[in-house]
Write an enzyme that holds these catalytic residues in place. Sequence first.
Site, PDB file in Angstrom:
ATOM      1  N   ASN A 166       6.087  -0.938   0.881  1.00 29.33           N
ATOM      2  CA  ASN A 166       6.095   0.513   1.048  1.00 29.33           C
ATOM      3  C   ASN A 166       5.674   0.851   2.474  1.00 29.33           C
ATOM      4  O   ASN A 166       5.322  -0.038   3.246  1.00 29.33           O
ATOM      5  CB  ASN A 166       5.201   1.199   0.002  1.00 29.33           C
ATOM      6  CG  ASN A 166       3.752   0.781   0.147  1.00 29.33           C
ATOM      7  OD1 ASN A 166       3.122   1.057   1.166  1.00 29.33           O
ATOM      8  ND2 ASN A 166       3.223   0.090  -0.859  1.00 29.33           N
ATOM      9  N   ASP A 218       3.297  -0.740  -7.416  1.00 28.81           N
ATOM     10  CA  ASP A 218       3.085  -0.631  -8.866  1.00 28.81           C
ATOM     11  C   ASP A 218       3.748  -1.780  -9.620  1.00 28.81           C
ATOM     12  O   ASP A 218       3.318  -2.135 -10.703  1.00 28.81           O
ATOM     13  CB  ASP A 218       3.623   0.711  -9.372  1.00 28.81           C
ATOM     14  CG  ASP A 218       2.761   1.865  -8.885  1.00 28.81           C
ATOM     15  OD1 ASP A 218       1.530   1.720  -8.920  1.00 28.81           O
ATOM     16  OD2 ASP A 218       3.314   2.898  -8.445  1.00 28.81           O
TER      17      ASP A 218
END
Length: 398
Positions: A208, A276
């Site tokens: 990310n 996640d």
Amino acid sequence: MLSSKRILLIIGGGIAAYKSLDLIRRLRERGAAVTPVLTRAAEEFVTPLSVSALAGEKAYRDLFDLTDEAEMGHIQLSRSADLLVVAPATADLMGKMAGGLANDLASTLLMATDTPVLCAPAMNVRMWEHPANRRNHAQLKADGVRFVGPNEGDMACGEYGPGRMSEPLEIVAAIEAQLGTGPLSGKRILVTSGPTHEPIDPVRYIANRSSGAQGTAVARALAALGAEVVFVTGPAQVPPPDGVTVVQVETAQQMSDAVDAALPVDAGVFAAAVADWRMATASDRKLKKSRDGLPALDFAENPDILKRVAHLETNRPALVVGFAAETDNVIEHATAKRARKGCDWIVANDVSPATGIMGGSENAVVLIAEDGAEEWPRMGKDDVAKRLAARIADALGQ
Ligand code: CTP
């Protein structure tokens, strides 16, 4: 407090020398004794009279002043201090220190001592970034010299960038941290930061866009208040701060293990942008294009580190702080997230595109605690970090 501490303050010749007058006041307010030393160039910016009046002590100036030598030799002068502080540390002084020169009182004191040294650099941005100064800075750090600043901002010479001397209270905080008298001295604090990388195969990964800037700033601010910081970081874009224990990890699982290894701590600040999901099974060979079409990627859920630590039966930190990135209904969503995660505070960032916060240097933060939400004015990420560190110090001090 700094009572019974003696600071030998070397004032270099730069425009920031005027801030050293305030620094002397702030140190004396806290009970420190200050022995001031001026370089020749410093006398062009501040007078020995004003310096000694504020310090309540003689301002030392010249290596070959025989009366001074009889009263207190330069070796004695530097060794009687608990800390040598160089503020402003000019490019010239840093160069002398790095090269081991000793041709005036200030540089001789710095050579003749084994007392710890803290430098507050101040110089034009081009000088700060000059390869010679970068070399000197790296050499001094390798020699064990500690640094506070420089800050980034408008400079007296009309330019903008890193090179401004830290403000007097920031230097005081660094002195307190160095002397073990800061408000977080004796406290051990964990900070997670940066993104995580989740491998797909040996050459590909899921990532990310977190730069690690906010987590790094928080770790730096906590260390500046004297905390022993364990900094668990994924592959971030910004370098880790000085003066913290750095544990570099790549995946969420490694971060989770490193967090467990760091416990027990007094507080945990979870600023990392943890992925996640990971691959249920990462391939140990590079995936090849095949005639059978696209590869199927099976995801598995990563451990929620914040939630797990916040629910620990033993070793739960006294204060657990999470971060939340929200784009709408910030307070409502972050309040629900605080309850879901079981943490004490949530620092919620409004990252909606209109704010320009994502990837920027500023942040607009809401601090959610049990007693409600507190909106902080928009400010630089470093200032958010300092304010958060001060709040943590208050909370742990109670
Ligand atoms: N966090 C963590 N471990 C994870 C995921 C998140 O420790 N596996 C922590 C982060 O460090 C941060 C907080 O949990 O402190 C963020 O929670 P998260 O549920 O990821 O919220 P957001 O990123 O805001 O995303 P969403 O709103 O989609 O839940």
